[in-house]
Design a protein around this motif. Structure first.
Motif, PDB file in Angstrom:
ATOM      1  N   ALA A  91       0.891  -1.096  -0.071  1.00 62.44           N
ATOM      2  CA  ALA A  91      -0.007   0.065  -0.038  1.00 62.44           C
ATOM      3  C   ALA A  91       0.939   1.197   0.182  1.00 62.44           C
ATOM      4  O   ALA A  91       0.582   2.287  -0.742  1.00 62.44           O
ATOM      5  CB  ALA A  91      -0.923  -0.086   1.170  1.00 62.44           C
ATOM      6  N   LYS A  92       2.087   1.163   0.795  1.00 62.03           N
ATOM      7  CA  LYS A  92       2.799   2.461   0.837  1.00 62.03           C
ATOM      8  C   LYS A  92       3.460   2.532  -0.561  1.00 62.03           C
ATOM      9  O   LYS A  92       3.443   3.842  -1.031  1.00 62.03           O
ATOM     10  CB  LYS A  92       3.980   2.259   1.905  1.00 62.03           C
ATOM     11  N   LEU A  93       3.882   1.639  -1.065  1.00 59.89           N
ATOM     12  CA  LEU A  93       4.659   1.748  -2.312  1.00 59.89           C
ATOM     13  C   LEU A  93       3.669   2.046  -3.539  1.00 59.89           C
ATOM     14  O   LEU A  93       4.036   2.831  -4.432  1.00 59.89           O
ATOM     15  CB  LEU A  93       5.079   0.135  -2.966  1.00 59.89           C
ATOM     16  N   LYS A  94       2.324   1.875  -3.496  1.00 62.92           N
ATOM     17  CA  LYS A  94       1.706   2.217  -4.330  1.00 62.92           C
ATOM     18  C   LYS A  94       1.130   3.691  -4.188  1.00 62.92           C
ATOM     19  O   LYS A  94       1.171   4.478  -5.008  1.00 62.92           O
ATOM     20  CB  LYS A  94       0.215   1.431  -4.285  1.00 62.92           C
ATOM     21  N   ASP A  95       1.068   4.082  -2.873  1.00 67.60           N
ATOM     22  CA  ASP A  95       0.960   5.582  -2.551  1.00 67.60           C
ATOM     23  C   ASP A  95       2.089   6.277  -3.236  1.00 67.60           C
ATOM     24  O   ASP A  95       1.795   7.534  -3.699  1.00 67.60           O
ATOM     25  CB  ASP A  95       0.542   5.820  -1.119  1.00 67.60           C
ATOM     26  N   MET A  96       3.276   5.956  -2.972  1.00 69.10           N
ATOM     27  CA  MET A  96       4.427   6.599  -3.381  1.00 69.10           C
ATOM     28  C   MET A  96       4.502   6.764  -4.863  1.00 69.10           C
ATOM     29  O   MET A  96       4.695   7.837  -5.384  1.00 69.10           O
ATOM     30  CB  MET A  96       5.768   5.987  -2.783  1.00 69.10           C
ATOM     31  N   GLN A  97       4.057   5.787  -5.563  1.00 67.89           N
ATOM     32  CA  GLN A  97       4.124   5.717  -7.013  1.00 67.89           C
ATOM     33  C   GLN A  97       2.895   6.693  -7.653  1.00 67.89           C
ATOM     34  O   GLN A  97       3.258   7.310  -8.453  1.00 67.89           O
ATOM     35  CB  GLN A  97       3.787   4.131  -7.537  1.00 67.89           C
ATOM     36  N   VAL A  98       1.821   6.744  -6.804  1.00 63.91           N
ATOM     37  CA  VAL A  98       0.605   7.736  -7.235  1.00 63.91           C
ATOM     38  C   VAL A  98       1.282   8.943  -7.118  1.00 63.91           C
ATOM     39  O   VAL A  98       0.952   9.925  -7.902  1.00 63.91           O
ATOM     40  CB  VAL A  98      -0.484   7.368  -6.318  1.00 63.91           C
ATOM     41  N   GLY A  99       1.862   9.295  -6.068  1.00 61.35           N
ATOM     42  CA  GLY A  99       2.529  10.755  -5.788  1.00 61.35           C
ATOM     43  C   GLY A  99       3.616  11.140  -6.668  1.00 61.35           C
ATOM     44  O   GLY A  99       3.754  12.127  -7.044  1.00 61.35           O
ATOM     45  N   ARG A 100       4.310  10.097  -7.157  1.00 63.67           N
ATOM     46  CA  ARG A 100       5.454  10.448  -8.142  1.00 63.67           C
ATOM     47  C   ARG A 100       4.634  10.837  -9.424  1.00 63.67           C
ATOM     48  O   ARG A 100       5.043  11.638 -10.235  1.00 63.67           O
ATOM     49  CB  ARG A 100       6.323   9.316  -8.297  1.00 63.67           C
ATOM     50  N   MET A 101       3.559  10.098  -9.889  1.00 65.45           N
ATOM     51  CA  MET A 101       2.805  10.272 -11.082  1.00 65.45           C
ATOM     52  C   MET A 101       2.277  11.618 -11.037  1.00 65.45           C
ATOM     53  O   MET A 101       2.414  12.266 -12.105  1.00 65.45           O
ATOM     54  CB  MET A 101       1.897   9.106 -11.419  1.00 65.45           C
TER      55      MET A 101
END
Length: 160
Positions: A137-147
């Motif tokens: 979940a944390k990695l997905k949030d970080m990926q969304v933030g980068r996008m």
């Protein structure tokens, strides 16, 4: 000298012949098996290249049928997967004893009964599983933030 698969007369002949026997009116095509891998093993790779649409249609239809040998019941909406053989069966053939995984099921249950996991191991496995979920979940949030930064990063505050 072998036949050239790119030669027009060879591919035209292959295109004209049906890949599977035609279905009787009002009935489905009989592919001769419910097993996708067995179906694909019967078809030469050159034919697959030429008639890819027919092969994909056949695989999709066979994949939605019960994997029991003579059963033609559709399992696309309701069916169950066997945890032992990983095949999909209709409810009639879903029990492991019915479709042939009964001995494996007995062996697994006997093993669980005679050699149970300690409670500490079970708790540890659950903790690891929960930690993995949190990490994902944390990695997905970080990926969304980068996008979001990449697409909307060009805006600056006005008014200064």
């Amino acid at each position: 000298m072998g036949a050239d698969p790119n030669h027009p007369s060879t591919s035209a002949k292959a295109d004209e012949t049906p890949l599977f026997p035609p279905a009787k009116p009002g009935k489905r095509i009989d592919y001769g098996t419910n097993d996708t891998l067995e179906l694909l093993e019967r078809i030469p790779s050159q034919v697959v290249d030429l008639k890819l649409d027919d092969v994909l249609t056949a695989v999709k239809e066979v994949d939605n049928l019960c994997d029991y040998a003579r059963c033609k019941t559709k399992t696309s909406l309701m069916g169950q997967d066997c945890p032992h053989c990983k095949k999909r069966f209709c409810f009639k053939h879903g029990l492991p004893e019915v479709h042939g995984c009964g001995e494996e099921m007995k062996r697994d249950e006997r093993k669980k009964l005679l050699h149970p996991k300690p409670a500490k191991t079970v708790r540890h496995e659950e903790d690891v599983k929960n930690a993995k979920k949190r990490l994902d979940a944390k990695l997905k949030d970080m990926q969304v933030g980068r996008m979001q930064k990449a697409t909307g990063g060009g805006s600056k505050k006005k008014g200064k």
